[in-house]
Design a protein around this motif. Structure first.
Motif, short mmCIF file in Angstrom:
data_model
loop_
_atom_site.label_atom_id
_atom_site.label_comp_id
_atom_site.label_asym_id
_atom_site.label_seq_id
_atom_site.Cartn_x
_atom_site.Cartn_y
_atom_site.Cartn_z
N SER A 131 43.16 33.97 27.37
CA SER A 131 43.81 35.12 27.97
C SER A 131 43.42 35.29 29.43
O SER A 131 42.33 34.92 29.85
N HIS A 132 44.35 35.84 30.18
CA HIS A 132 44.11 36.18 31.59
C HIS A 132 44.55 37.62 31.77
O HIS A 132 45.48 38.06 31.12
N PRO A 133 43.89 38.37 32.67
CA PRO A 133 44.32 39.75 32.86
C PRO A 133 45.72 39.81 33.48
O PRO A 133 46.09 38.92 34.24
N ALA A 134 46.46 40.84 33.14
CA ALA A 134 47.77 41.04 33.74
C ALA A 134 47.58 41.42 35.20
O ALA A 134 46.53 41.92 35.59
N SER A 135 48.62 41.18 36.01
CA SER A 135 48.54 41.69 37.37
C SER A 135 49.38 42.96 37.42
O SER A 135 50.28 43.14 36.63
N GLY A 136 49.03 43.85 38.32
CA GLY A 136 49.78 45.10 38.41
C GLY A 136 48.86 46.27 38.68
O GLY A 136 47.65 46.11 38.83
N LYS A 137 49.46 47.45 38.70
CA LYS A 137 48.72 48.63 39.11
C LYS A 137 47.61 48.99 38.12
O LYS A 137 46.49 49.34 38.51
N ALA A 138 47.91 48.88 36.82
CA ALA A 138 46.90 49.24 35.81
C ALA A 138 45.65 48.38 36.00
O ALA A 138 44.52 48.88 35.93
N THR A 139 45.87 47.09 36.27
CA THR A 139 44.75 46.18 36.48
C THR A 139 43.99 46.54 37.75
O THR A 139 42.75 46.57 37.76
N ASP A 140 44.73 46.84 38.82
CA ASP A 140 44.09 47.21 40.09
C ASP A 140 43.26 48.48 39.93
O ASP A 140 42.16 48.58 40.48
N ASP A 141 43.80 49.45 39.19
CA ASP A 141 43.07 50.71 38.98
C ASP A 141 41.75 50.47 38.25
O ASP A 141 40.72 51.04 38.59
N LEU A 142 41.79 49.61 37.22
CA LEU A 142 40.58 49.28 36.48
C LEU A 142 39.59 48.55 37.37
O LEU A 142 38.39 48.82 37.38
N LEU A 143 40.14 47.61 38.15
CA LEU A 143 39.33 46.79 39.05
C LEU A 143 38.53 47.66 40.01
O LEU A 143 37.37 47.39 40.31
N ALA A 144 39.16 48.74 40.47
CA ALA A 144 38.50 49.65 41.40
C ALA A 144 37.30 50.34 40.75
O ALA A 144 36.42 50.86 41.43
N PHE A 183 41.64 42.42 29.26
CA PHE A 183 42.40 41.27 28.78
C PHE A 183 43.12 41.66 27.50
O PHE A 183 42.55 42.35 26.66
N ASN A 184 44.34 41.18 27.33
CA ASN A 184 45.02 41.29 26.04
C ASN A 184 44.60 40.11 25.17
O ASN A 184 44.61 38.97 25.63
N ALA A 185 44.24 40.39 23.95
CA ALA A 185 43.88 39.31 23.04
C ALA A 185 44.24 39.72 21.63
O ALA A 185 44.15 40.89 21.27
N ARG A 186 44.64 38.74 20.85
CA ARG A 186 45.01 39.01 19.48
C ARG A 186 44.11 38.18 18.57
O ARG A 186 44.18 36.96 18.57
N ILE A 187 43.24 38.86 17.84
CA ILE A 187 42.30 38.18 16.94
C ILE A 187 42.97 38.09 15.57
O ILE A 187 43.28 39.11 14.96
N PRO A 188 43.20 36.86 15.07
CA PRO A 188 44.03 36.71 13.88
C PRO A 188 43.40 37.21 12.59
O PRO A 188 44.09 37.72 11.72
#
Ligand code: CU
Length: 382
Positions: free
Chosen positions: A331-344, A350-355
């Protein structure tokens, strides 16, 4: 579900019959109706599956036979996973079935989760239109004896044995399982054609590299193995038009025994590597797309790390392995405002799906001041 109800309503109005007993997802475009015939038992990951769809003309509706099928349409299919940013799309092949208007798509889904299937359909003499379907793919089913044959496999070179203490020239090839031919054309995923992930069988040691392909389709890289034992070698690749897939093989290494201790006790940190201390948060729900949030602090000052550099086109990289090595999540983090806000705030999600339930090793990687740092976590998913 609401969209479906609306579509059904439209169909009822059109067909004028009150006994519409169809529960397959349906899309309507002008006079055309597309019915996606998902098998009743569902769709499973890690196996090739043929799903039929039917293209119909609602203006030619026989009371008994139903809507007439439309043959000879040009169809292009693509599958994507909207929840997994940057995952290359797959373009599964289309074929016609024996009945006019019936078509089939040969899918292969690398893992379970929510997929989007786009069918671009051009009926003969008509305009191209898009029929979109959501598809819930279940995790792979257990194989009844014998080995699962995947469409592709990862071959390792080796006439020679890897030894501890000297760089081993690892050679890898992606082979088409049916034809045995070496695959040479790939789509780029996260800036690379080939993501090589190697782990000791106990998942205490981990390596993430990007080999280079020679003209004959052999991927080459020197690897310095730290200790004797069995290693799991994963290639995350996307043969052109087939979407991303993780293929695995094993490699034996001889030499000195490992000095590390094997520990599968759950550990969400804090873990320090280089200048960063990382702690893992977030809630994992089995079988659902969950968010893993890493809290990053400067190892010296304890201040949030807000100046992360891009690594492979994103603000971090996450690889998760089940204890038996058979399930992987990349998984890789999404790009966008939500990610930037967290980054700050010094956080990366990361989105991940554990089976399924069990123990997992997660290796998160972040880049700061030109250095890639790797953080190992152990998850006990219940
Ligand atoms: Cu990579």
């Amino acid at each position: 579900m609401r969209t479906w109800a609306l579509t059904l309503g439209a169909l009822l109005a059109l067909s004028g019959t009150a006994s519409w007993a169809q529960d397959n997802p349906t899309v309507k475009a002008g006079k055309y109706v597309v019915e996606f015939r998902v098998p009743e038992e569902g769709v499973f990951a890690q196996e090739e599956i043929d799903i039929e769809f039917r293209l119909m003309d609602s203006t030619m509706n026989d009371e008994i036979l139903g809507m007439a099928g439309v043959p000879n349409a040009a169809v292009k299919a693509t599958t994507t996973m909207p929840e997994m940013p940057g995952m290359p799309e797959a373009k599964p092949p289309i074929h016609t079935e024996g009945v006019p208007g019936d078509y089939g798509v040969t899918f292969f889904f690398p893992h379970g989760g929510k997929y989007q299937v786009d069918l671009k359909i051009t009926p003969p003499g008509g305009q191209e239109f898009l029929a979109k379907f959501d598809l819930n793919v279940k995790d792979e089913r257990a194989t009844k004896g014998g080995k699962r044959v995947l469409p592709y496999r990862l071959d390792l070179n080796n006439g020679s044995t890897a030894k501890v203490g000297q760089p081993f020239p690892l050679k890898l090839q992606i082979k088409d399982s049916k034809s045995g031919e070496t695959v040479k054309a790939f789509d780029i995923a996260h800036e690379k054609y080939f993501h090589l992930l190697i782990a000791s069988k106990d998942f205490e040691w981990f390596l993430h590299e990007h080999p280079v392909m020679e003209p004959d389709g052999t991927w080459v890289i020197n690897v310095a193995f730290p200790a004797e034992g069995e290693y799991l070698v994963y290639g995350d690749v996307a043969p052109v038009g087939k979407g991303s897939m993780i293929l695995m093989n094993k490699l034996k290494v001889s030499g000195e025994k490992p000095t590390w201790k094997v520990n599968w006790t759950a550990n969400k940190g804090p873990v320090t590597d280089g200048t960063i201390t990382a702690t893992l948060g977030g809630d994992i729900q089995i079988g659902r797309m969950s968010q893993l949030v890493f809290d990053l602090k400067d190892a010296t000052t304890g201040q949030p790390v807000t100046q992360l550099e891009q690594y492979l086109g994103a603000h971090g990289h996450l690889m998760i392995f089940s204890q038996d090595g058979m399930s992987t999540v990349h998984s890789h983090p999404a790009s966008g405002k939500a990610t930037d806000d967290l980054l700050a705030q010094g956080k990366v999600a990361f989105n991940a799906r554990i089976p399924k339930a069990g123990k997992y090793r997660a290796f998160a990687q972040f880049q700061r001041d030109g250095k890639i740092m790797t953080f190992k976590f152990t998850l006990d998913v219940k």
